[in-house]
Write a protein that holds these residues in place. Structure first.
Motif, short mmCIF file in Angstrom:
data_model
loop_
_atom_site.label_atom_id
_atom_site.label_comp_id
_atom_site.label_asym_id
_atom_site.label_seq_id
_atom_site.Cartn_x
_atom_site.Cartn_y
_atom_site.Cartn_z
N SER A 5 9.66 -2.40 -5.65
CA SER A 5 9.59 -3.16 -6.89
C SER A 5 8.12 -3.38 -7.27
O SER A 5 7.38 -4.03 -6.53
CB SER A 5 10.32 -4.48 -6.69
OG SER A 5 10.46 -5.17 -7.90
N HIS A 6 7.72 -2.82 -8.41
CA HIS A 6 6.31 -2.85 -8.84
C HIS A 6 6.15 -3.64 -10.14
O HIS A 6 7.12 -3.83 -10.88
CB HIS A 6 5.82 -1.42 -9.09
CG HIS A 6 5.92 -0.52 -7.89
ND1 HIS A 6 4.88 -0.27 -7.03
CD2 HIS A 6 6.98 0.18 -7.40
CE1 HIS A 6 5.29 0.55 -6.07
NE2 HIS A 6 6.55 0.82 -6.27
N PRO A 7 4.91 -4.06 -10.46
CA PRO A 7 4.68 -4.67 -11.77
C PRO A 7 5.01 -3.67 -12.88
O PRO A 7 4.88 -2.47 -12.69
CB PRO A 7 3.17 -4.98 -11.77
CG PRO A 7 2.77 -4.97 -10.33
CD PRO A 7 3.68 -4.00 -9.65
N SER A 8 5.40 -4.20 -14.02
CA SER A 8 5.65 -3.32 -15.17
C SER A 8 4.33 -2.72 -15.66
O SER A 8 3.24 -3.23 -15.33
CB SER A 8 6.29 -4.12 -16.31
OG SER A 8 5.37 -5.09 -16.78
N VAL A 30 -2.27 -9.40 -5.07
CA VAL A 30 -1.60 -9.28 -3.77
C VAL A 30 -0.82 -7.97 -3.71
O VAL A 30 -0.89 -7.23 -2.73
CB VAL A 30 -0.65 -10.49 -3.53
CG1 VAL A 30 0.23 -10.24 -2.31
CG2 VAL A 30 -1.44 -11.77 -3.35
N HIS A 31 -0.10 -7.65 -4.79
CA HIS A 31 0.66 -6.41 -4.82
C HIS A 31 -0.28 -5.21 -4.63
O HIS A 31 0.03 -4.26 -3.89
CB HIS A 31 1.42 -6.28 -6.14
CG HIS A 31 2.12 -4.96 -6.29
ND1 HIS A 31 3.30 -4.67 -5.64
CD2 HIS A 31 1.79 -3.83 -6.97
CE1 HIS A 31 3.66 -3.43 -5.93
NE2 HIS A 31 2.76 -2.90 -6.73
N LEU A 32 -1.43 -5.24 -5.30
CA LEU A 32 -2.36 -4.11 -5.24
C LEU A 32 -2.89 -3.89 -3.82
O LEU A 32 -3.23 -2.78 -3.44
CB LEU A 32 -3.53 -4.33 -6.20
CG LEU A 32 -3.16 -4.32 -7.69
CD1 LEU A 32 -4.39 -4.62 -8.53
CD2 LEU A 32 -2.56 -2.97 -8.09
N PHE A 34 -1.13 -4.01 -1.26
CA PHE A 34 -0.11 -3.25 -0.55
C PHE A 34 0.13 -1.87 -1.18
O PHE A 34 0.61 -0.97 -0.51
CB PHE A 34 1.23 -4.01 -0.58
CG PHE A 34 1.27 -5.23 0.30
CD1 PHE A 34 1.58 -5.10 1.65
CD2 PHE A 34 1.01 -6.49 -0.20
CE1 PHE A 34 1.64 -6.22 2.47
CE2 PHE A 34 1.06 -7.61 0.61
CZ PHE A 34 1.38 -7.48 1.95
N CYS A 35 -0.14 -1.73 -2.48
CA CYS A 35 0.38 -0.58 -3.22
C CYS A 35 -0.70 0.35 -3.76
O CYS A 35 -1.34 0.04 -4.76
CB CYS A 35 1.25 -1.09 -4.37
SG CYS A 35 2.02 0.24 -5.29
N SER A 36 -0.87 1.49 -3.10
CA SER A 36 -1.88 2.46 -3.56
C SER A 36 -1.45 3.10 -4.88
O SER A 36 -2.28 3.51 -5.69
CB SER A 36 -2.12 3.53 -2.50
OG SER A 36 -0.90 4.16 -2.18
N LEU A 37 -0.15 3.16 -5.11
CA LEU A 37 0.37 3.75 -6.34
C LEU A 37 -0.15 3.01 -7.58
O LEU A 37 -0.55 3.62 -8.56
CB LEU A 37 1.91 3.67 -6.31
CG LEU A 37 2.70 4.65 -7.15
CD1 LEU A 37 2.51 6.07 -6.65
CD2 LEU A 37 4.19 4.26 -7.11
N CYS A 38 -0.12 1.69 -7.52
CA CYS A 38 -0.59 0.88 -8.65
C CYS A 38 -2.11 0.67 -8.60
O CYS A 38 -2.74 0.44 -9.62
CB CYS A 38 0.10 -0.49 -8.67
SG CYS A 38 1.86 -0.41 -9.02
N ARG A 39 -2.67 0.78 -7.39
CA ARG A 39 -4.11 0.54 -7.22
C ARG A 39 -4.94 1.64 -7.89
O ARG A 39 -6.00 1.38 -8.46
CB ARG A 39 -4.43 0.48 -5.73
CG ARG A 39 -5.67 -0.30 -5.38
CD ARG A 39 -5.62 -0.73 -3.93
NE ARG A 39 -5.46 0.37 -3.00
CZ ARG A 39 -4.66 0.36 -1.92
NH1 ARG A 39 -3.93 -0.71 -1.67
NH2 ARG A 39 -4.58 1.39 -1.12
ZN ZN Z 1 2.91 -0.88 -7.14
#
Ligand code: ZN
Length: 219
Positions: A5-8, A30-32, A34-39
């Protein structure tokens, strides 16, 4: 680790543009972590200093702004801007630099197994931003929200009617959401939560929790 589950896109764009409310922005940070996809796109946007966003016609922002922006910055070298500053840990979790800089207050027990630590930078007026810890298998009473609530799991997992969420998962709930989160059996669950207004707890347990919390925080 699988983040489901990612930010929109709209939230990521607003984060990059610096227009999110502080608490929501901290949850995204915080999400970033963990998440290289959104980073990756965020780092690219930051490396071009926001000029790309300013160059986009406003009308294009809603639909496919993320794809357009990515296309424009694809040649830009993305530099890792997600810091190497002094590490701050809470309950064994390394806080992202933005959250460490914002500051987290002391933990206060709300009920057995449940503590909360306020983040003043994201709490103004009725808005509240805080870390919430649930012990294994502990639950929050059924509740809804006056406005939106943003949650990012930092440790452990919780489940509600919509599914199970673990470290890195990011949720954006609107005022229609009504849920009863319960921490996973594997251990404590810690989340960062930012809400427009305090949760509307239902039932006697909810009422007791609010009373208990009020007594704790008035000391
Ligand atoms: Zn993400």
């Amino acid at each position: 680790m699988t983040i489901r589950s990612h930010p929109s896109e709209a939230t990521l764009l607003a984060y990059a543009a610096g227009t999110l409310p502080t608490g929501v922005s901290l949850a995204v940070s915080v999400h970033l972590q963990f998440c290289s996809l959104c980073r990756a796109p965020i780092a690219a946007w930051e490396s071009v200093g926001g000029t790309v966003l300013e160059a986009l016609p406003e009308a294009e922002m809603a639909e496919d702004a993320l794809a357009q922006t990515l296309a424009r910055v694809s040649e830009a070298q993305s530099s890792p801007t997600l810091g190497k500053a002094a590490k701050v840990e809470i309950a064994g979790i390394e806080l992202p630099p933005a959250l460490a800089a914002a500051g987290v207050k002391d933990r206060r027990w709300l009920a057995p197994g449940i503590w909360r630590a306020m983040i003043p930078a994201g709490s103004a007026g009725p808005a509240e931003t805080y870390l919430l810890r649930l012990g294994a298998n502990h639950k929050i009473p059924l509740h809804g929200h006056e406005g939106t609530e943003t949650i990012c799991v930092m440790k452990g997992s919780f489940s509600d009617v919509t599914g199970r969420y673990s470290a890195g998962d990011f949720l954006e709930l609107d005022e229609t959401a009504l849920h009863r989160p319960i921490a996973g059996p594997e251990g404590e669950c810690i989340c960062i939560i930012s809400s427009d207004a305090p949760p509307k707890l239902r039932g006697l347990l909810g009422l007791l929790m609010r009373v208990f919390e009020g007594r704790r925080e008035s000391r």
